[in-house]
Design a protein around this motif. Structure first.
Motif, PDB file in Angstrom:
ATOM      1  N   ALA A 159      -2.914 -11.791  25.999  1.00 31.83           N
ATOM      2  CA  ALA A 159      -4.049 -11.697  24.817  1.00 31.83           C
ATOM      3  C   ALA A 159      -3.457 -12.123  23.388  1.00 31.83           C
ATOM      4  O   ALA A 159      -4.002 -12.771  22.841  1.00 31.83           O
ATOM      5  CB  ALA A 159      -4.349 -10.012  24.819  1.00 31.83           C
TER       6      ALA A 159
ATOM      7  N   GLU B 274     -10.590 -10.259  18.952  1.00 30.88           N
ATOM      8  CA  GLU B 274     -10.547  -9.352  20.354  1.00 30.88           C
ATOM      9  C   GLU B 274     -11.950 -10.066  21.187  1.00 30.88           C
ATOM     10  O   GLU B 274     -11.743 -10.137  22.359  1.00 30.88           O
ATOM     11  CB  GLU B 274     -10.767  -8.018  20.224  1.00 30.88           C
TER      12      GLU B 274
ATOM     13  N   LYS C 234      -9.782  -8.601  12.980  1.00 32.45           N
ATOM     14  CA  LYS C 234      -9.127  -8.235  14.467  1.00 32.45           C
ATOM     15  C   LYS C 234     -10.446  -8.005  15.466  1.00 32.45           C
ATOM     16  O   LYS C 234     -10.280  -8.506  16.560  1.00 32.45           O
ATOM     17  CB  LYS C 234      -8.435  -7.004  14.288  1.00 32.45           C
TER      18      LYS C 234
END
Lengths: 364, 282, 313
Positions: A93, A111, A107
Motif C-alpha cells: 500500500a 487511501e 491521506k
C-alpha cells in the motif's frame, strides 16, 4: 495524456555516443515500443524521456512543453523498471501510495486511490505485505499499480517482463495490452523481444546503434522492412536471404539466383533499381507454402524442392531446402511433409517477398 | 564420481592434528592476557607477589574497580569517552554517508575526491596532531569535548566514507530512480529510499567509527588534559609505579574493553569491510 | 487486471507541488551539498593543519625560545643530524617490518585452519577477533601485567617449563624489550591479517582444489599453485594496510617502556612526540613530522600503486 516530440536527440557518455540523433513523434494515447538489440540506445532514450539521464543535445517535448530542464518529478510521467524497483522497506500500500504522498495529497484520498488501483489489479489482499513476500508477477502488478494510481501523462516501461518466466511473461503481456486499451494513456515501452514489440505496439520504433532504423505499425515493419536488419530482427524463424542479380531487361523484371530465375511480382515498384544490380531476396517462411493448385497463383513462383531439414512444431513444420544453393526455410502444414529428403513442389509468394540492395542492405 | 569420493574420504581420514594444535595454541595466546587481566582486577593486592602466582583468586574483590573509577577518575574518563565517542560517531556516520552517497551515485569529483579522502586514512597522526594542538590552543578548543569530537569525526571520516561508498555501490539504484520519477527531489530519494535501505551499512560504519574513537589514545593524549580526558588516557596514571596499582589498571581495562568488544563482535559480519574500507566484501 | 476487474482511468494526480527557490537551488547542487560537510571538516582539520605545520617547520616555534623568526631549514637540519631521530626511523622500520611479517605468517596459518567449517568455528571466530576491538593502550597494559618483573607470571611459567631459573627483564633489557613490543603488536594485529586472508581464502572456489586432487597434486603444491596466486591481491592489501598502521607505533611503547631505557625504544612517532611535547621544540617536531610524512608517502605510493594494479577481489 500527452504527446511526445523528440528532436535531434543525442546522448554521449564520455567518448561513447549512445544516442545519435533521434527524431520521434509519439501521438497522444499511442503505444510505442522501442525495440532493438542490446546497446542500441533504446533504454537510454527512455531514461532521457523520464529525466533520469540528461540529453547532450536536442529537445524533448511532452504535451507541447520542452522538458529538457525538468526534474523527473516535474515531468509527471511514471516508469516501470526491469527489476520493478519496489521500495523494500514499505508495504505494498505504501509503495503504491508513495507518489501521491510526495504530492502532498490528503491521506484519505491517497487511501481511496490505492484501494481502487489495487482492486483494478486484483492485488487487494496483498496491500499489507512487503515486496519480499511477493512473487514476480505480483511485484509486477504492484509496480504497475504505482504508475496507474497517479494517472500520469505518460507510462514508461523499461523491459518490464524480462525477469519473469515464459508463461507469466505471456500473461502479463496480455494484461499490459488490456491496460492500455482501457485507459488509453501514452505508453512508451522498451524491449529487446520482437514478439513483445509485435503484439503490444501501435507503433514500433526499431533502433540500432543509437539511431532509428525504421518506425511504423508492426505489420508495416513486418511486411515492408526497410533494411535487412529490420527484416532479420522481426519475425521468428528469421527471414532467409538469398543473394542474386536483378534483371530488368525484357517485359518483366526478375531475380537470377544462380541457375534459377524468379520473376518479380507484376506491378511491384522497383525504385532506383538498375539492371544487373546485386540484390538479396528476402523470403519469410510463411511466404513459402506447399503447392496444391495445379497452376501457381498470380505472382507466385513454383519450385521443386528437396527437403534437407525438417523441424516439426506440432501445428506447423519448418522445412529447410536449398534454392539455387542457398538455404531457405518454408513454413508448411504438418501434414504437408513427412520426412527429410522428400521432394515437394513449393510455391514462393513473390508478392510478399522483400528485395534489398547487397551493399546498402536497404530495401528496393 | 568415485575418484572424487575417494579423495574426499582421504581428506576426512587424516586427522588434522597440526591444525588443532595451531588453533589451540593461538586461542590460548589470545585469551591468556585477557584472563590474566581479569584475574588481576579481582585479586587482592596481597596476592600480587606470591610464588607461585595466584592463578585463581580465592578471595575476589571489587576494591580495585572502585578505586579505578573514583580515585583515579576512571568514571570521569568513561563518561567523557562516551560523550565524545558517541558524538563523533554520529557526526562521522552522518557526514560519511552523505559524502559516500554523492560519490557513489553522482561520481562527484571523479576519482580524485574519493582517493583524496582515502589518503587521509594513511596520514600519520603525528603529522596532524602537532599543528592541530597549536591551532586548538589558539582558538580555545584545547582540552574541550567539542575539540576532540571534531578531531575524532575527521579522523574516522575516511573509513565511514569508504565503507558507505562500497555499500551504496553494491545497492541497485533503480529504487532511487523510481522515487525520482514518483515525485521526489534528489534529497527525498536519498533520505526516504536510499538511507533506509542502507541502514545496516550505516550501523556497521557507525560501530567501527565508535570503536575507533573509543580505543583512540594519541589524539586524546595530546589534545586533552584535565577536563576532556578520555578513558584510554587515564592509564597514564599507572605508568612507572612498578605494580602498586596493577589491580586498578586491570580493573579499568576490563571496564573499558567490554563495550567495544561487545559492539565489535555484534558487527562481526561487516568486519572485513570495516578493516579494508570496503575494498573487500565480507 | 484480474479478468473480472474493470479498469478505468483515475483522476490525474498531476505533477507534485512546485519547489521553493531554495529547494530548487539545493536540488541542483545536491551532490556538492552532500560532500560539503565532510570535505570542509577534512580541510579544516587536516589540510589546514598540514599547511600550518609547513609554515611552523620553517620558523622558530619553540616554547623555550621566544619569537617566531624565519630560520630556513634549520629545524630540518636539527632532525636530520639528531642520531636519536635516525635511530628511531631505523627502529620503526625494523619493528614494524618484523611485526607485520610475523602477523602475516601467523594470520595466514590460522586462516588456513579456519577455512573449512567445523563445529565451534563461529565461537572461535568471535574470540579470535577480540583483540581488534581493544585499545592499544590496554593491550600494552595487559602485556605489562604479564611480563613486568617481578609481578608478571611469565618468568615463573618459563622457569617451570624450562626447569631452570629465568629472570628476564622483559621491559628493560635489550633485546627482550623489543620482543615484548613485538609480542604485544602481534597479539593485537594478527587477527587483522587472519580476517582479511580468511575472506580471501573462502572466496577461492573449492572446485579448484578438487580438480587439483584429481590431478594428484599434493597439498603443498596446491597451496603454491592455487592459494597463493588467488590470494595475492588480498595479501598485498592486508600487508599494505597493516604496514601503514604499524609505522605509527606509539601507544604500546608509551605504556610499556616509555621509550626507554634511555632512547632504546624510540619509534618515529615516539621521538616526535617527545621532541614536541616533553621538550617543547615544536618547530623541530613539525619539521620531523614532515620528513616522516614524506617517508610515509613514499611507502604509500610504492605499495598502493601496486595494490591498485593488483585490483583486489
Amino acid at each position: 495524456m500527452a504527446e511526445v516530440r523528440i528532436t535531434g536527440l543525442h546522448k554521449r557518455y564520455g567518448a561513447f555516443h549512445a544516442v545519435r540523433g533521434i527524431d520521434l513523434d509519439i501521438r497522444d494515447g499511442e503505444f510505442t515500443v522501442l525495440v532493438g538489440p542490446s546497446g542500441c540506445g533504446k533504454s537510454t532514450l527512455l531514461r532521457t524521456i523520464a529525466g533520469l539521464e540528461e540529453s547532450s543535445e536536442g529537445t524533448i517535448e511532452i504535451g507541447g512543453e520542452v522538458v529538457n530542464d525538468f526534474r523527473p518529478r516535474d515531468r509527471d510521467v511514471a516508469m516501470v523498471f526491469q527489476d520493478y524497483a519496489l521500495y523494500p522497506h514499505m508495504s505494498v500500500a505504501k509503495n503504491i501510495g508513495f507518489g501521491l504522498k510526495a504530492r502532498k495529497m490528503p491521506k484519505p484520498e491517497v487511501e481511496a486511490r490505492v484501494a481502487e488501483a489495487a482492486r483494478m489489479l486484483g492485488i487487494t489482499p496483498l496491500l499489507g505485505r512487503f515486496p519480499r513476500q511477493l512473487s514476480g508477477g505480483q511485484r509486477q502488478r504492484v509496480a504497475i499499480g504505482r504508475a496507474i494510481v497517479r494517472n500520469p501523462r505518460i507510462f514508461l516501461f523499461d523491459e518490464p517482463l524480462s525477469n519473469l518466466d515464459a508463461q507469466l511473461r505471456d500473461e502479463m503481456r496480455g494484461e499490459i495490452k488490456r491496460l492500455h486499451q482501457a485507459i488509453a494513456t501514452t505508453m512508451i515501452y522498451v524491449t529487446h523481444d520482437q514478439i513483445e514489440a509485435m503484439t503490444l505496439a501501435d507503433r514500433i520504433v526499431l533502433m540500432r546503434d543509437g539511431v532509428i532504423e525504421q518506425q511504423g505499425t508492426p505489420l508495416d515493419l513486418f511486411e515492408r522492412p526497410g533494411s535487412t536488419f529490420v527484416a532479420g530482427f522481426l519475425g521468428s524463424p528469421r527471414m532467409s536471404f538469398l543473394p542474386g542479380t536483378l534483371t530488368l531487361g525484357g517485359s518483366a523484371a526478375a531475380i537470377r539466383l544462380a541457375d534459377v530465375l524468379l520473376p518479380v511480382a507484376p506491378g511491384r515498384k522497383l525504385n532506383g533499381a538498375t539492371d544487373g544490380q546485386k540484390v538479396l531476396l528476402g523470403l519469410r517462411p510463411e511466404h513459402l507454402t506447399r503447392a496444391h493448385a495445379a497452376r501457381p497463383a498470380q505472382g507466385t513462383f513454383r519450385y521443386d524442392a528437396t527437403i534437407d531439414l525438417l523441424q516439426p512444431t506440432g501445428s506447423r513444420s519448418y522445412a529447410t531446402f536449398r534454392l539455387a544453393g542457398a538455404p531457405v526455410m518454408a513454413e508448411l502444414q504438418a501434414h504437408d511433409v513427412s520426412r527429410p529428403g522428400e521432394r515437394l513442389p513449393i510455391d514462393i509468394n513473390m508478392n510478399r517477398a522483400s528485395i534489398f540492395d547487397v551493399k546498402t542492405e536497404r530495401a528496393i | 564420481m568415485p575418484v572424487v569420493a575417494r579423495a574426499r574420504r582421504r581428506k576426512r581420514r587424516s586427522v588434522p592434528i597440526g591444525r588443532i594444535l595451531l588453533l589451540g595454541f593461538f586461542l590460548v595466546f589470545v585469551l591468556w592476557p585477557l584472563y590474566w587481566m581479569f584475574n588481576t582486577s579481582i585479586k587482592p593486592s596481597d596476592d600480587y607477589l606470591t610464588v607461585p602466582p595466584v592463578w585463581f583468586p580465592t578471595a575476589p574483590t571489587l576494591v580495585h574497580y572502585k578505586a579505578a573509577l573514583f580515585a583515579y577518575r576512571g568514571l570521569d574518563g568513561l563518561i567523557n569517552s562516551l560523550i565524545i565517542s558517541l558524538s563523533a560517531t554520529v557526526l562521522s556516520a552522518l557526514f560519511g554517508t552523505l559524502m559516500a552517497y554523492s560519490l557513489a551515485r553522482y561520481n562527484t569529483g571523479g576519482q580524485h575526491l574519493s582517493f583524496w579522502v582515502l589518503s587521509q586514512r594513511f596520514l600519520p597522526p603525528i603529522g596532524i596532531v602537532l599543528p592541530v594542538f597549536l591551532i586548538y590552543r589558539g582558538v580555545g578548543l584545547y582540552d574541550t569535548h567539542i575539540g576532540l569530537i571534531i578531531a575524532y569525526t575527521v579522523f574516522t571520516l575516511p573509513v565511514s566514507v569508504w565503507m558507505m561508498f562500497a555499500y551504496f555501490r553494491g545497492m541497485p539504484k533503480s529504487m532511487e530512480e523510481a522515487a525520482l520519477v514518483d515525485g521526489c527531489t534528489r534529497w527525498e530519494a536519498f533520505w526516504r529510499v536510499a538511507v533506509p535501505l542502507a541502514a545496516p551499512g550505516i550501523v556497521a560504519a557507525a560501530v567501527f567509527a565508535f570503536i575507533a574513537c573509543w580505543t583512540e589514545f594519541f589524539f586524546a593524549l595530546i589534545l586533552t588534559s584535565r577536563t576532556a580526558f578520555t578513558l584510554p588516557t587515564v592509564f597514564r596514571a599507572f605508568i612507572g609505579f612498578q605494580g602498586a596499582q596493577y589491580g586498578e589498571a586491570a580493573a579499568l581495562a576490563i571496564v573499558s574493553l567490554v563495550p567495544s568488544i561487545a559492539l565489535g563482535v555484534l558487527a562481526q559480519r561487516h568486519l572485513v569491510r570495516g578493516l579494508t574500507l570496503g575494498a573487500v566484501r565480507g | 487486471m484480474q479478468h473480472t476487474a474493470t479498469i478505468s482511468r483515475m483522476k490525474a494526480a498531476g505533477a507534485p507541488p512546485r519547489l521553493s527557490a531554495f529547494a530548487q537551488w539545493a536540488d541542483r547542487h545536491f551532490k556538492w551539498l552532500l560532500v560539503a560537510p565532510a570535505v570542509l571538516l577534512i580541510l579544516a582539520l587536516s589540510i589546514y593543519p598540514l599547511l600550518f605545520s609547513m609554515v611552523v617547520s620553517f620558523i622558530n616555534y619553540d616554547f623555550q625560545v621566544p619569537g617566531h623568526a624565519f630560520v630556513g631549514v634549520k629545524n630540518y637540519e636539527r632532525v636530520v643530524f639528531d642520531p636519536v631521530a635516525r635511530w628511531s626511523l631505523v627502529l620503526t622500520a625494523c619493528l614494524s617490518g618484523l611485526s607485520v611479517a610475523i602477523e602475516f605468517v601467523l594470520g595466514l596459518l590460522v586462516a588456513l585452519t579456519m577455512v573449512r567449517s567445523f563445529p565451534g568455528r563461529g565461537v572461535i571466530m568471535s574470540i579470535l577477533i577480540v583483540p581488534l576491538f581493544i585499545s592499544p593502550v590496554i593491550v600494552g597494559q595487559a602485556w605489562t601485567l604479564l611480563l613486568q618483573r617481578p609481578f608478571g607470571p611469565t618468568n615463573y611459567i618459563l622457569t617451570q617449563l624450562l626447569g631452570q631459573e629465568v629472570t628476564i627483564g622483559w621491559m628493560t633489557e635489550s633485546p627482550w624489550l623489543y620482543v615484548s613490543l613485538i609480542i604485544a603488536d602481534v597479539w593485537q594485529w594478527t587477527p587483522f591479517m587472519f580476517v582479511i586472508l580468511l575472506a580471501g581464502l573462502t572466496a577461492i572456489s573449492p572446485n579448484l582444489y578438487e580438480a587439483a586432487e584429481l590431478d594428484s597434486v599434493n597439498a603443498w603444491q596446491a597451496f603454491w599453485a592455487i592459494t597463493v596466486p588467488h590470494l595475492g591481491p588480498m595479501m598485498l592489501l592486508a600487508l599494505t594496510f597493516r604496514l601503514l598502521d604499524a609505522i605509527r607505533m606509539f601507544d604500546t611503547i608509551f605504556i610499556m617502556t616509555g621509550g626507554g631505557p634511555g632512547t632504546q625504544t624510540y619509534t618515529a612517532s615516539y621521538y616526535l612526540y617527545t621532541v614536541g611535547f616533553t621538550q617543547f621544540h615544536l618547530s623541530q617536531a613539525t619539521a620531523g613530522s614532515w620528513l616522516f610524512l614524506i617517508f610515509t608517502a613514499l611507502v604509500v605510493m610504492l605499495l598502493v600503486r601496486r595494490l591498485l594494479k593488483a585490483e583486489p577481489v
